[in-house]
Write a protein that holds these residues in place. Structure first.
Motif, PDB file in Angstrom:
ATOM      1  N   ALA A 210      -8.450   0.169 -11.391  1.00  0.00           N
ATOM      2  CA  ALA A 210      -9.634   0.371 -10.419  1.00  0.00           C
ATOM      3  C   ALA A 210      -9.601  -0.367  -9.345  1.00  0.00           C
ATOM      4  N   ALA A 211      -8.869  -1.573  -9.200  1.00  0.00           N
ATOM      5  CA  ALA A 211      -8.971  -2.073  -7.865  1.00  0.00           C
ATOM      6  C   ALA A 211      -8.008  -1.672  -7.031  1.00  0.00           C
ATOM      7  N   GLY A 212      -7.057  -0.617  -7.542  1.00  0.00           N
ATOM      8  CA  GLY A 212      -6.216   0.148  -6.434  1.00  0.00           C
ATOM      9  C   GLY A 212      -4.782  -0.749  -5.822  1.00  0.00           C
ATOM     10  N   ILE A 213      -4.572  -1.697  -6.790  1.00  0.00           N
ATOM     11  CA  ILE A 213      -3.566  -2.510  -6.469  1.00  0.00           C
ATOM     12  C   ILE A 213      -2.144  -1.809  -6.530  1.00  0.00           C
ATOM     13  N   THR A 214      -2.116  -0.952  -7.731  1.00  0.00           N
ATOM     14  CA  THR A 214      -0.904  -0.026  -7.865  1.00  0.00           C
ATOM     15  C   THR A 214      -0.775   1.087  -6.931  1.00  0.00           C
ATOM     16  N   ALA A 215      -1.873   1.579  -6.467  1.00  0.00           N
ATOM     17  CA  ALA A 215      -1.799   2.383  -5.221  1.00  0.00           C
ATOM     18  C   ALA A 215      -1.509   1.757  -3.987  1.00  0.00           C
ATOM     19  N   ASP A 216      -1.726   0.750  -3.916  1.00  0.00           N
ATOM     20  CA  ASP A 216      -1.293   0.064  -2.589  1.00  0.00           C
ATOM     21  C   ASP A 216       0.146  -0.355  -2.588  1.00  0.00           C
ATOM     22  N   PHE A 217       0.721  -0.725  -3.860  1.00  0.00           N
ATOM     23  CA  PHE A 217       1.961  -1.082  -4.223  1.00  0.00           C
ATOM     24  C   PHE A 217       2.779   0.169  -3.929  1.00  0.00           C
ATOM     25  N   ASN A 218       2.371   1.255  -4.265  1.00  0.00           N
ATOM     26  CA  ASN A 218       3.077   2.789  -4.082  1.00  0.00           C
ATOM     27  C   ASN A 218       2.831   2.966  -2.471  1.00  0.00           C
ATOM     28  N   LEU A 219       2.116   2.837  -1.836  1.00  0.00           N
ATOM     29  CA  LEU A 219       1.841   3.405  -0.702  1.00  0.00           C
ATOM     30  C   LEU A 219       2.528   2.267   0.401  1.00  0.00           C
ATOM     31  N   ASN A 220       2.842   0.997  -0.192  1.00  0.00           N
ATOM     32  CA  ASN A 220       3.504   0.142   0.890  1.00  0.00           C
ATOM     33  C   ASN A 220       5.061   0.445   0.892  1.00  0.00           C
ATOM     34  N   LEU A 221       5.340   1.402   0.132  1.00  0.00           N
ATOM     35  CA  LEU A 221       6.794   2.053   0.546  1.00  0.00           C
ATOM     36  C   LEU A 221       6.801   2.692   1.776  1.00  0.00           C
ATOM     37  N   ARG A 235      -0.128   6.496   6.121  1.00  0.00           N
ATOM     38  CA  ARG A 235      -0.657   5.945   4.955  1.00  0.00           C
ATOM     39  C   ARG A 235      -1.791   6.807   4.284  1.00  0.00           C
ATOM     40  N   ASP A 236      -2.749   6.931   5.296  1.00  0.00           N
ATOM     41  CA  ASP A 236      -4.113   7.672   4.769  1.00  0.00           C
ATOM     42  C   ASP A 236      -3.881   9.091   4.603  1.00  0.00           C
ATOM     43  N   LYS A 237      -2.583   9.631   5.152  1.00  0.00           N
ATOM     44  CA  LYS A 237      -2.399  11.007   4.453  1.00  0.00           C
ATOM     45  C   LYS A 237      -1.678  11.419   3.298  1.00  0.00           C
ATOM     46  N   PHE A 238      -1.399  10.379   2.707  1.00  0.00           N
ATOM     47  CA  PHE A 238      -0.795  10.231   1.257  1.00  0.00           C
ATOM     48  C   PHE A 238      -1.918   9.630   0.285  1.00  0.00           C
ATOM     49  N   GLU A 239      -1.635   9.916  -1.045  1.00  0.00           N
ATOM     50  CA  GLU A 239      -2.408   9.045  -1.910  1.00  0.00           C
ATOM     51  C   GLU A 239      -1.311   8.825  -3.405  1.00  0.00           C
ATOM     52  N   HIS A 240      -1.748   7.789  -3.839  1.00  0.00           N
ATOM     53  CA  HIS A 240      -1.091   7.453  -5.481  1.00  0.00           C
ATOM     54  C   HIS A 240      -1.447   8.576  -6.486  1.00  0.00           C
ATOM     55  N   TYR A 241      -0.551   8.738  -7.174  1.00  0.00           N
ATOM     56  CA  TYR A 241      -0.722   9.502  -8.373  1.00  0.00           C
ATOM     57  C   TYR A 241       0.128   9.194  -9.327  1.00  0.00           C
ATOM     58  N   ALA A 242      -0.373   8.849 -10.655  1.00  0.00           N
ATOM     59  CA  ALA A 242       0.497   8.477 -11.593  1.00  0.00           C
ATOM     60  C   ALA A 242      -0.014   9.019 -12.999  1.00  0.00           C
ATOM     61  N   TYR A 243       0.740   9.521 -13.823  1.00  0.00           N
ATOM     62  CA  TYR A 243       0.214  10.034 -15.132  1.00  0.00           C
ATOM     63  C   TYR A 243       1.339   9.896 -16.308  1.00  0.00           C
ATOM     64  N   TYR A 244       0.965   9.903 -17.531  1.00  0.00           N
ATOM     65  CA  TYR A 244       1.848   9.872 -18.704  1.00  0.00           C
ATOM     66  C   TYR A 244       2.403  11.029 -19.160  1.00  0.00           C
TER      67      TYR A 244
END
Length: 321
Positions: A210-221, A235-244
């Motif tokens: 919920a805090a978006g840390i994983t998203a920041d971690f991914n976007l930091n690339l 960066r604001d033209k991309f978003e993090h996406y993860a699923y199982y």
């Protein structure tokens, strides 16, 4: 090698920047686009990774910490005093601190790809454990693990906590374990954490905190590419996406382009279409039977397994045969 103190030394085996550049240029030319997850870990990425480990949705650290504390004496008995303890991907060296006073190793060899982060972690650890010889090795452990000169003789035991094993596909796991086997030799040991298959809601929440840390971690690339490879990602033209992915038994992580766009990196242009996925990480989950089968193929037999009551996560001790 630069001496940090009488008990701490730093050994720089870090790959040249060229390897990062080649991986990015090659990965963005592929279909689908992809960048290896090992490149998450610049200084900012390493700090973000430590932060995401503290997020409530990410269950592994609390479970693993409890297991390490509860069974430390058992781990020490299997590792044996006077062993050389080696930790690939050591990060902040936090988890090993739960073992050091029980195991009393002859030396500790933390390995990490982020040199500045590793050097600071080794210094901090040395202050807490002044009796411990530390040989910090800056290298890419996914390519080759090298023991620095001067590491004392004795039994070698690799400590590989967390769920980093899941970043490798099953065939890569066998190669990785075979590399550890060569490093520790017959009779050497491996204490390793492995995330287990479980209900999808729990897994999806862990990689979409919920805090978006994983998203920041991914976007930091993208920020790292801009900083080190003369890129112009927005960066604001991309978003993090993860699923199982239940069929493949793995979390899949991507950066998704939010519109049609063109990016320039090191003088080369790459086009993204709206909704295009760029793959950045997999995280495989294994049942005990699945992992033990892989361990056997890598030259190890399992001695013992520890799990939490919910069977979310397991720690294994393996011995090289």
């Amino acid at each position: 090698m630069n001496a940090l103190s009488k008990k701490i030394s730093f050994h720089d085996f870090q790959p040249e920047l060229e390897s990062f550049r080649e991986a990015v240029l090659d990965g963005l030319a592929r279909k689908p686009k992809q960048i290896p997850p090992k490149f998450f870990y610049d200084k900012t990425g390493s700090k973000l990774f430590e932060a995401l480990l503290e997020q409530p949705e990410y269950y592994i650290p609390n479970i693993e910490r409890a297991l390490l504390q509860k069974h430390a004496d058992e781990f020490a008995e299997l590792i044996k005093p006077g062993a050389v303890l080696i930790e690939p991907g050591s990060g902040s060296c936090e988890k090993v601190q739960l073992l050091l006073e029980r195991v009393l190793p002859a030396a500790y060899v933390p390995m990490d790809i982020s040199g500045d982060f590793l050097q600071q972690a080794a210094c901090d650890l040395g202050k807490q454990f002044p009796w411990l010889p530390i040989y910090a090795a800056c290298l890419d452990f996914t390519q080759k693990m090298i023991l620095p000169k001067g590491v004392p003789s004795g039994r070698r035991v690799v400590f590989f906590p967390g769920s980093s094993l899941g970043n490798f596909d099953p065939l890569e796991v066998q190669h990785f374990l075979a590399g550890i086997h060569r490093l520790v030799g017959k009779g050497g040991g491996l204490l390793i954490g492995v995330d287990r298959k479980k209900e999808q809601t729990t897994l999806n929440a862990a990689y979409n905190d919920a805090a978006g840390i994983t998203a920041d971690f991914n976007l930091n690339l993208l920020s790292r590419i801009n900083n080190e490879l003369d890129g112009n990602f927005e960066r604001d033209k991309f978003e993090h996406y993860a699923y199982y992915n239940d069929q493949l038994g793995r979390i899949e992580m991507y950066l998704v382009s939010l519109n049609d766009q063109q990016v320039t990196i090191f003088g080369q242009d790459f086009s993204f279409t709206k909704g295009e996925f760029m793959h950045t990480e997999n995280s495989y989950k294994y049942s005990p039977d699945e992992f033990i089968h892989l361990a056997n193929a890598g030259g190890f037999k399992h001695q013992k397994i520890w799990s939490d009551n919910n069977h979310f996560f397991s720690i294994y001790f393996l011995e090289a045969y």
